[in-house]
Write a protein that holds these residues in place. Structure first.
Motif, PDB file in Angstrom:
ATOM      1  N   UNK A  46       1.240  -0.760  -0.041  1.00 60.81           N
ATOM      2  CA  UNK A  46       0.227   0.098   0.042  1.00 60.81           C
ATOM      3  C   UNK A  46       0.838   0.946  -0.042  1.00 60.81           C
ATOM      4  N   UNK A  47       1.909   0.973   0.399  1.00 60.61           N
ATOM      5  CA  UNK A  47       3.070   2.413   0.589  1.00 60.61           C
ATOM      6  C   UNK A  47       3.426   2.504  -0.381  1.00 60.61           C
ATOM      7  N   UNK A  48       3.931   1.777  -1.098  1.00 58.61           N
ATOM      8  CA  UNK A  48       4.239   1.957  -2.701  1.00 58.61           C
ATOM      9  C   UNK A  48       2.739   2.810  -3.457  1.00 58.61           C
ATOM     10  N   UNK A  49       2.190   2.615  -3.505  1.00 56.95           N
ATOM     11  CA  UNK A  49       1.137   2.727  -4.298  1.00 56.95           C
ATOM     12  C   UNK A  49       0.439   4.119  -3.598  1.00 56.95           C
ATOM     13  N   UNK A  50       0.314   4.333  -2.459  1.00 58.49           N
ATOM     14  CA  UNK A  50       0.068   5.243  -2.113  1.00 58.49           C
ATOM     15  C   UNK A  50       0.921   6.931  -2.158  1.00 58.49           C
ATOM     16  N   UNK A  51       2.518   6.449  -3.239  1.00 59.84           N
ATOM     17  CA  UNK A  51       2.897   7.181  -3.489  1.00 59.84           C
ATOM     18  C   UNK A  51       3.346   7.766  -4.424  1.00 59.84           C
ATOM     19  N   UNK A  55      -4.408   9.547  -1.931  1.00 57.42           N
ATOM     20  CA  UNK A  55      -5.945   9.381  -0.776  1.00 57.42           C
ATOM     21  C   UNK A  55      -6.655   7.760  -2.242  1.00 57.42           C
ATOM     22  N   UNK A  56      -7.743   6.801  -1.874  1.00 53.20           N
ATOM     23  CA  UNK A  56      -8.731   6.586  -2.567  1.00 53.20           C
ATOM     24  C   UNK A  56      -8.956   6.762  -3.078  1.00 53.20           C
ATOM     25  N   UNK A  57      -9.228   8.552  -3.116  1.00 56.06           N
ATOM     26  CA  UNK A  57     -10.602   9.240  -4.406  1.00 56.06           C
ATOM     27  C   UNK A  57      -8.953   9.800  -5.207  1.00 56.06           C
ATOM     28  N   UNK A  58      -8.378   9.598  -4.719  1.00 56.27           N
ATOM     29  CA  UNK A  58      -7.515  10.687  -6.023  1.00 56.27           C
ATOM     30  C   UNK A  58      -7.308   8.678  -6.864  1.00 56.27           C
ATOM     31  N   UNK A  59      -6.979   7.941  -6.944  1.00 57.20           N
ATOM     32  CA  UNK A  59      -7.333   7.060  -7.416  1.00 57.20           C
ATOM     33  C   UNK A  59      -8.550   6.940  -8.413  1.00 57.20           C
ATOM     34  N   UNK A  60      -9.672   6.687  -7.315  1.00 62.54           N
ATOM     35  CA  UNK A  60     -10.901   7.663  -8.494  1.00 62.54           C
ATOM     36  C   UNK A  60     -11.192   8.696  -9.837  1.00 62.54           C
ATOM     37  N   UNK A  61     -10.381   9.623  -9.187  1.00 60.91           N
ATOM     38  CA  UNK A  61     -10.481   9.849  -9.844  1.00 60.91           C
ATOM     39  C   UNK A  61      -9.656  10.101 -11.308  1.00 60.91           C
ATOM     40  N   UNK A  62      -8.075   9.282 -10.661  1.00 55.28           N
ATOM     41  CA  UNK A  62      -7.323   8.902 -12.184  1.00 55.28           C
ATOM     42  C   UNK A  62      -8.406   8.386 -13.117  1.00 55.28           C
ATOM     43  N   UNK A  63      -9.346   7.058 -12.018  1.00 58.59           N
ATOM     44  CA  UNK A  63      -9.865   6.128 -13.598  1.00 58.59           C
ATOM     45  C   UNK A  63     -11.106   6.346 -14.197  1.00 58.59           C
ATOM     46  N   UNK A 117     -23.918   9.133  -1.959  1.00 59.98           N
ATOM     47  CA  UNK A 117     -23.803   9.861  -1.246  1.00 59.98           C
ATOM     48  C   UNK A 117     -23.432  10.872  -1.347  1.00 59.98           C
ATOM     49  N   UNK A 118     -23.965  12.789  -1.109  1.00 62.03           N
ATOM     50  CA  UNK A 118     -22.910  13.657  -1.088  1.00 62.03           C
ATOM     51  C   UNK A 118     -22.417  14.481  -2.584  1.00 62.03           C
ATOM     52  N   UNK A 119     -21.757  15.295  -2.408  1.00 61.07           N
ATOM     53  CA  UNK A 119     -20.930  15.551  -3.881  1.00 61.07           C
ATOM     54  C   UNK A 119     -19.713  15.194  -3.945  1.00 61.07           C
ATOM     55  N   UNK A 120     -19.397  14.410  -3.934  1.00 60.35           N
ATOM     56  CA  UNK A 120     -17.916  13.620  -3.761  1.00 60.35           C
ATOM     57  C   UNK A 120     -17.062  14.684  -5.588  1.00 60.35           C
ATOM     58  N   UNK A 121     -15.367  14.719  -5.904  1.00 60.76           N
ATOM     59  CA  UNK A 121     -14.921  15.115  -6.747  1.00 60.76           C
ATOM     60  C   UNK A 121     -15.594  13.610  -7.708  1.00 60.76           C
ATOM     61  N   UNK A 122     -15.262  12.277  -7.625  1.00 54.89           N
ATOM     62  CA  UNK A 122     -15.123  11.748  -8.559  1.00 54.89           C
ATOM     63  C   UNK A 122     -16.823  11.430  -8.807  1.00 54.89           C
ATOM     64  N   UNK A 123     -18.451  11.606  -8.210  1.00 55.19           N
ATOM     65  CA  UNK A 123     -19.064  12.109  -9.385  1.00 55.19           C
ATOM     66  C   UNK A 123     -19.004  12.736  -9.730  1.00 55.19           C
ATOM     67  N   UNK A 124     -18.856  14.036  -9.061  1.00 54.40           N
ATOM     68  CA  UNK A 124     -18.722  15.724 -10.116  1.00 54.40           C
ATOM     69  C   UNK A 124     -18.657  15.098 -11.624  1.00 54.40           C
ATOM     70  N   UNK A 125     -17.470  14.334 -11.045  1.00 57.80           N
ATOM     71  CA  UNK A 125     -16.501  13.602 -12.937  1.00 57.80           C
ATOM     72  C   UNK A 125     -17.409  13.540 -13.688  1.00 57.80           C
TER      73      UNK A 125
END
Length: 202
Positions: A46-51, A55-63, A117-125
């Motif tokens: 996980x450490x290598x992934x987080x380099x 965050x997990x949301x940052x991964x979702x945003x990239x996807x 629920x809510x207005x996360x950045x991935x949802x807005x994207x």
């Protein structure tokens, strides 16, 4: 999917992460995908992934960024190569279906984000992607009306909603049946019905 090498340039590592997430989403509920599962799929800690992703949301945003860029580039190319607006609509429909067939995890990710629920950045994207897609469809529909291919009274906004909804319906039916290939089999017939509803009278 084969294991990714442990030492990759940053851009390649981010691309490999996107690929891993989309593949995992094809196998399980996207909301259940953890950073641990992503790292394990890639043969990393996980450490290598987080380099590469804080965050997990940052991964979702990239996807979602990848999905938007890839899908829109494909449908734009399909539309531009068609001989008429109606032919372009059919080409876009089939190209979208092909994309979903090749990446079944992609629509599951999009559906999952829209249900959050809510207005996360991935949802807005995701919402922005759908809006950009609808704008492209409306342009083609209006061009079809101008050229006399489509019913002059056609509501392009509603027709674009039905276009997207038809593809979403194909996706849902394939997920329920557990048969991704069903999307490609059913798509021509579904578009044929859609086409009859928007064409100008003979």
């Amino acid at each position: 999917m084969g294991e990714h090498p442990k030492h990759l340039p940053a851009d390649e590592r981010r691309a490999a992460t996107v690929e891993a997430v989309v593949n995992l989403a094809a196998e399980q509920n996207p909301s259940d995908i953890t950073t641990t599962a992503i790292a394990q799929r890639m043969g990393l800690t996980q450490g290598a992934l987080f380099r590469h992703f804080p965050t997990k949301d940052a991964i979702l945003e990239a996807v979602i960024t990848w999905m938007a860029e890839c899908l829109l580039a494909r449908v734009d190319a399909a539309a531009q190569s068609a001989a008429s607006p109606l032919a372009a609509l059919e080409a876009v429909f089939m190209t979208h279906v092909d994309f979903v067939s090749e990446h079944p995890g992609a629509p599951r990710m999009l559906f999952g984000e829209l249900q959050r629920s809510g207005d996360s950045l991935p949802k807005k994207m995701v919402q922005a992607l759908i809006q950009r897609y609808r704008e492209r469809l409306c342009q083609l529909l209006e061009a079809g009306k101008t050229q006399g291919e489509l019913d002059a009274q056609l509501d392009s906004g509603t027709a674009s909603v039905l276009f997207i909804g038809s593809i979403q319906g194909l996706v849902m039916q394939s997920l329920l049946a557990g048969d991704t290939a069903r999307i490609r089999r059913d798509a021509p017939g579904v578009f044929s019905i859609y086409r009859r509803g928007i064409e100008s009278a003979p």
